[in-house]
Design a protein around this motif. Structure first.
Motif, short mmCIF file in Angstrom:
data_model
loop_
_atom_site.label_atom_id
_atom_site.label_comp_id
_atom_site.label_asym_id
_atom_site.label_seq_id
_atom_site.Cartn_x
_atom_site.Cartn_y
_atom_site.Cartn_z
N HIS A 153 -1.73 -10.35 -2.62
CA HIS A 153 -1.87 -9.41 -3.74
C HIS A 153 -0.71 -9.46 -4.71
CE1 HIS A 153 -4.80 -6.24 -2.02
NE2 HIS A 153 -5.39 -7.08 -2.82
N ALA A 157 -0.49 -10.59 -8.53
CA ALA A 157 -0.14 -9.60 -9.54
C ALA A 157 0.97 -10.14 -10.45
CB ALA A 157 0.31 -8.31 -8.88
N PRO A 199 -4.06 -4.53 -13.48
CA PRO A 199 -4.03 -4.09 -12.07
C PRO A 199 -5.42 -4.03 -11.44
CG PRO A 199 -3.36 -2.31 -13.55
CD PRO A 199 -3.42 -3.55 -14.37
N ILE A 272 0.17 -3.16 -5.44
CA ILE A 272 -0.29 -3.33 -6.82
C ILE A 272 0.37 -2.31 -7.73
CG2 ILE A 272 -2.32 -3.20 -8.32
CD1 ILE A 272 -2.56 -5.62 -6.71
#
Lengths: 329, 325
Positions: A153, A157, A199, A272
């Motif tokens: 993740h 990101a 996001p 996130i």
């Protein structure tokens, strides 16, 4: 019986009642887990204020009620939970409930958007993949989903920020709105939407891959069942068979998994939200952990467990609508 | 006699590890309008595969290899484009399946499933389709048809579900009904009702029926002609009365003996051995390893189909014309 409650309402009522003991159990477990950690709020507060003598720390402990036996603290906390009083944040000096609730909308917005995106895209891509089973498209999609599935993740990101914000300059790199922006109502909505894209899409990527794989295999299983052959035998078109007859049945495991993964998504949102500076629960978890703000942490856990349970209740209801057999079980 | 359905040299195989495994080999038959043809055989004889391949309904994931010719009123159905074939399923060829508990979609109401072919093929609007659905349910003797429309398959008993399946198959008045073991999954008492229903409807609607079954009792009661299949091939064909009284093929004879329970000392009679799986079929007659009358010549080549009586053919070199095997 003179009147009867419709089975669907009975089903809902039963499920709602189940929430109460689950929340109590979760709150109790959280309290016990966090009380096992060494050190307490008195240590943290005194350390943050430049240190204190043993007597001062003891006095602070007494004023916070931390010197009472564990069992007394436990029941006092549980009593608070039942009356919606989650205590004070020692670090921020405000009621935990207010603090947590102020962060809930941002997290809900991010979670609901990204999960809705993921479920929708995952289902459609899964159906597409299953109806073209074994084709080049199917294989390419399998490889892409594997890549998405195995990409961390936080790295994704960062890469999204590097590409879309730094290189292309298309989207803002963080926060929920432009600071100091003065907009009309629609202008604000647009501003939040623009901030939401990176996001939400980043978070959705992983879940798109998961739901696509699951929908694909679920579809392949259903497409081989007798009632699909029977639907074909009465002349239903292939499109109708895939998107109506099979998809409705194949959806169940996907929707169920989506419900289970709400909790997982909340956990994922810590990363996130931290990377994108999203002012939600996830970032509050991160901050409270660093500040050792146990009361806030417990409050977040209680509120997020209620969130997870309410969402999974909604998922149950959706399943009940999708498959009439579930209501009767 | 004009024929409604003509099947010629139908071969169906499924790709496996050792090449294509033949499930049906070189099958020929025809059905006249209004006629009932039964195909009998044990599990694995290829009878259901043959039936499903007619309207192109074999499972796609098993990637079947089909060759030969299937003509419905002169129109070739094999290799017909999906879209065109879908238009024939329902108005031309209806189908009933073995297990009514798995052949109705569990998440759709009965009404929606009966109305589907009416709306797709006959262009009826929702209200007209519903009215016709109620008529169809009455036709197949389902009680309280109006209420049934809103019910789901799990609200119905097995017999009721099969009646609903029959109603769906009959919705567009097909000229050929393929019934793949329609009574196997039902209780004995319900079996007779469903069979009587199918025969009754066949007479009143004038449709042809292709009945797939392993039950010789069912064949005796409902069929005009019968085909006996063994290990993917037709071994005998003829009028029901003739086949059941004077079978020419030793396999048919064995089936009959087993069905009549002509055993000694109350034991059931069986045919020793099992049907060879597709990859272990002998080069000659597939029944030879289990046949009491086998001779060396049986192992040489697959026996040709030849006439053994009026309207009767068999694939056995030991069967003599006009003489029971």
């Amino acid at each position: 019986m003179a009147f009867s409650i419709p089975p669907f309402l009975q089903f809902m009522f039963r499920r709602v009642l189940q929430i109460i003991p689950v929340v109590i159990a979760i709150a109790a477990l959280n309290f016990l887990l966090l009380s096992l950690a060494p050190g307490d709020a008195a240590d943290v507060i005194s350390a943050n204020n430049g240190g204190a003598s043993a007597e001062e720390v003891q006095a602070l402990r007494e004023s916070l009620g931390l010197d009472r036996p564990m069992i007394v603290q436990f029941f006092s906390y549980m009593g608070g939970v039942l009356t919606l009083d989650l205590g004070q944040s020692y670090v921020r000096g405000m009621p935990v409930l207010d603090l947590v609730m102020s962060r809930v909308p941002a997290t809900l917005l991010l979670m609901v958007t990204s999960l809705a995106l993921a479920v929708l895209a995952g289902i459609l891509l899964g159906i597409l993949s299953s109806t073209r089973y074994g084709s080049l498209l199917d294989r390419v999609m399998s490889i892409i989903s594997l890549l998405l599935y195995s990409t961390p993740h936080f790295w994704l990101a960062l890469m999204m920020i590097v590409f879309f914000s730094v290189h292309l300059g298309l989207l803002p790199s963080g926060n929920i709105a432009t600071i100091g922006g003065d907009f009309s109502f629609l202008g604000r909505v647009w501003d939040v939407f623009v901030h939401l894209i990176l996001p939400a899409v980043t978070m959705a990527m992983f879940y798109i891959a998961v739901y696509m794989r699951l929908m694909r295999s679920s579809m392949l299983e259903v497409l081989d069942l007798d009632y699909i052959t029977a639907a074909r035998a009465r002349g239903a078109s292939e499109k109708k068979i895939a998107y109506s007859h099979a998809a409705r049945n194949a959806l169940l495991p996907v929707v169920t998994l989506a419900g289970v993964q709400i909790g997982h998504a909340l956990g994922g949102s810590v990363l996130i939200e931290t990377v994108f500076g999203w002012p939600g629960l996830g970032r509050l978890v991160y901050e409270s952990l660093l500040e050792r703000d146990t009361n806030t942490l417990m409050g977040i856990l209680v509120v997020s467990s209620v969130l997870v349970i309410v969402v999974s209740l909604c998922i149950d209801l959706v399943c009940g609508l999708l498959d009439p057999r579930i209501v009767h079980k | 006699m004009t024929s409604l359905l003509t099947v010629k040299s139908l071969c169906v195989g499924f790709p496996g590890k050792r090449g294509v495994l033949p499930a049906v080999e070189d099958l020929d038959f025809h059905i006249a309008p209004g006629e009932t043809l039964a195909i009998v055989g044990e599990s694995g004889s290829g009878k259901s595969t043959a039936a499903l391949s007619i309207p192109g309904l074999l499972s796609r994931s098993s990637r079947p290899v089909v060759s030969g010719s299937v003509r419905f009123e002169g129109q070739e159905m094999l290799n017909m484009p999906d879209r065109k074939l879908a238009r024939m399923r329902g108005p031309d060829v209806g189908m009933i399946f073995q297990d009514p508990s798995t052949s109705l979609n569990p998440v759709f109401t009965i009404g929606r499933q009966i109305c589907e072919p009416l709306r797709t093929h006959m262009g009826l609007d929702a209200r007209a389709a519903e009215a016709r659905a109620i008529e169809l349910l009455e036709l197949v003797k389902v009680s309280a048809p109006e209420q049934r429309l809103a019910q789901y398959p799990h609200n119905l008993s097995g017999g009721m579900r099969q009646r609903v399946m029959i109603a769906i198959a009959l919705a567009c008045s097909p000229r050929l009904l393929i019934a793949d073991e329609p009574t196997t999954a039902l209780d004995v008492t319900v079996q007779a009702q469903v069979l009587r229903l199918i025969s009754g409807l066949q007479k009143s609607l004038g449709m042809a029926v292709l009945l797939i079954t392993h039950d010789l009792g069912v064949v005796w009661e409902t069929a005009d002609r019968v085909i006996v299949m063994y290990a993917g091939r037709k071994v005998e064909e003829g009028p029901v009365r003739r086949i059941l009284s004077q079978p020419s093929h030793p396999y048919t004879e064995g089936l009959l003996r087993a069905a009549r329970k002509e055993g000694r000392d109350g034991f059931l009679t069986e045919i020793p051995g099992v049907v060879p799986p597709p990859h272990q079929r002998p080069p000659g007659c597939a029944f030879e390893p289990r046949c009491a009358r086998a001779i060396a010549a049986c192992r040489a080549a697959v026996p040709a189909i030849r006439s053994t009586g009026p309207g009767q053919v068999a694939a056995c070199i030991r069967a003599e014309e006009g003489q029971p095997a």
